[in-house]
Design an enzyme around this catalytic site. Structure first.
Site, PDB file in Angstrom:
ATOM      1  NE  ARG A   1       6.189  -7.836   7.048  1.00  0.00           N
ATOM      2  CZ  ARG A   1       7.349  -7.356   6.346  1.00  0.00           C
ATOM      3  NH1 ARG A   1       7.318  -6.932   5.012  1.00  0.00           N
ATOM      4  NH2 ARG A   1       8.496  -6.902   6.688  1.00  0.00           N
TER       5      ARG A   1
ATOM      6  CG  HIS B   1      -2.843 -13.384   9.432  1.00  0.00           C
ATOM      7  ND1 HIS B   1      -1.835 -13.205  10.483  1.00  0.00           N
ATOM      8  CD2 HIS B   1      -2.258 -14.283   8.467  1.00  0.00           C
ATOM      9  CE1 HIS B   1      -1.100 -14.317  10.282  1.00  0.00           C
ATOM     10  NE2 HIS B   1      -1.591 -14.781   9.081  1.00  0.00           N
TER      11      HIS B   1
ATOM     12  N   PRO C   1       0.861  -1.111  -0.186  1.00  0.00           N
ATOM     13  CG  PRO C   1      -0.590  -1.557   1.692  1.00  0.00           C
ATOM     14  CD  PRO C   1       0.587  -2.025   0.946  1.00  0.00           C
ATOM     15  CD  GLU C   2       4.851   2.834  -3.071  1.00  0.00           C
ATOM     16  OE1 GLU C   2       5.000   3.698  -3.481  1.00  0.00           O
ATOM     17  OE2 GLU C   2       5.635   1.699  -3.325  1.00  0.00           O
TER      18      GLU C   2
ATOM     19  NE  ARG D   1      17.409  18.708   3.389  1.00  0.00           N
ATOM     20  CZ  ARG D   1      16.171  18.094   4.137  1.00  0.00           C
ATOM     21  NH1 ARG D   1      15.115  18.568   3.992  1.00  0.00           N
ATOM     22  NH2 ARG D   1      16.318  16.867   4.660  1.00  0.00           N
TER      23      ARG D   1
END
Length: 270
Positions: free
Chosen positions: A109, A90, A2-3, A152
């Site tokens: 997880r 799960h 999941p992005e 940066r």
DNA sequence: CCGACAACCTGACGGC
DNA sequence: TGCCGTCAGGTTGTCG
């Protein structure tokens, strides 16, 4: 996981079974994911009607008619299963609606999270306070990026993964967007020309929009909210393609930065 | 500020 | 068949 596109797809998939429905059952099957579930989650959500849906960065939002917002994060392996039939080992949070629809938050997880905040306090939610702009909104543009990256010296890849710079990008789409723009992942962020940053913003938008269009990720254990495997032909150009040939004629390479794989083409990304 | 690394967990996969 | 090492979309914190 999941992005951003997978979370967006997930939220869209939750709408049909949940919109305007009252929750008749809210059940946690264990005490915690990455963090404990809110202790009053069941009490505040049971009997409430889901009236709104949203997403911020990689967080999904469910709004109730009581002025609460449930915030979920899918971590690495989270997904919602809709009408799963059987509750699995799960499935850590289970919702049931007044129509008898069942939604199970499955996360093997357990890197995900669930929080509950008052809608009026949403902006104060700790994880939201420092987030950068949404990549699909106009607030992300070449000018913003140039300012955010000015001076940066960190790599552009590290900067794009930093949710304070841009919210919602993850390893896959950063690799893809950099490839589409021909920027080497190790390039110092502050040294990239404005012109290239403009093109990078376009690439980010395009790759995210295409992924949402395709219904989310094509990764191996990602499932769409309806439980069907969202498994379509991989369309990534570099991610997971070490050793394959790039369309420029070069070969896709893989290296590790900060413990995470970076896929890129040394020939066309400079 | 920056990069590297570990921790949090389980499952899938490849090699032997 | 099984065992073992490696790797995985994220986030957060520490260390030098």
């Amino acid at each position: 996981m999941p992005e951003l596109p997978e979370v967006e797809t997930t939220v869209r998939g939750l709408r049909p079974p949940l919109e305007g429905r009252r929750l008749t059952r809210v059940e946690t099957r264990r005490a915690d994911l990455r963090r404990p579930f809110p202790p009053d989650l069941r009490q505040r959500m049971t009997g409430a009607t889901i009236i709104g849906f949203g997403r911020r960065a990689k967080y999904g939002l469910l709004e109730t008619d009581r002025g609460d917002v449930m915030i979920f994060h899918l971590g690495m392996s989270g997904r919602w299963r809709i009408d799963p039939g059987e509750i699995g080992a799960h499935d850590h949070l289970v919702l049931e609606t007044d129509e008898g629809r069942v939604l199970a938050l499955c996360d093997p997880r357990r890197f995900g999270s669930v929080d509950l905040v008052r809608k009026v306090d949403l902006a104060e939610f700790p994880a939201f306070k420092a987030l950068g702009p949404e990549p699909l909104e106009p607030e992300l543009n070449g000018g913003y990026l140039a300012r955010a990256l000015e001076g940066r010296t960190a790599s552009i890849k590290a900067m794009l993964l930093d949710q304070r710079i841009v919210a919602g990008l993850g390893n896959i789409y950063v690799c893809e967007a950099l490839h589409m723009t021909g920027i080497a992942p190790g390039m110092m962020a502050g040294r990239i020309s404005r012109k290239r940053l403009d093109r990078l913003v376009d690439a980010i938008r395009n790759v995210l929009a295409a992924a949402i269009e395709a219904g989310g990720s094509t990764l191996r254990d990602y499932a769409r909210p309806d439980g069907e495997l969202g498994y379509f032909a991989k369309q990534w150009l570099v991610y997971g393609r070490e050793g394959e040939s790039c369309r420029c004629g070069g070969n896709v390479a893989r290296r590790v930065d900060g413990g995470r794989s970076t896929f890129y083409c040394p020939k066309c990304q400079k």
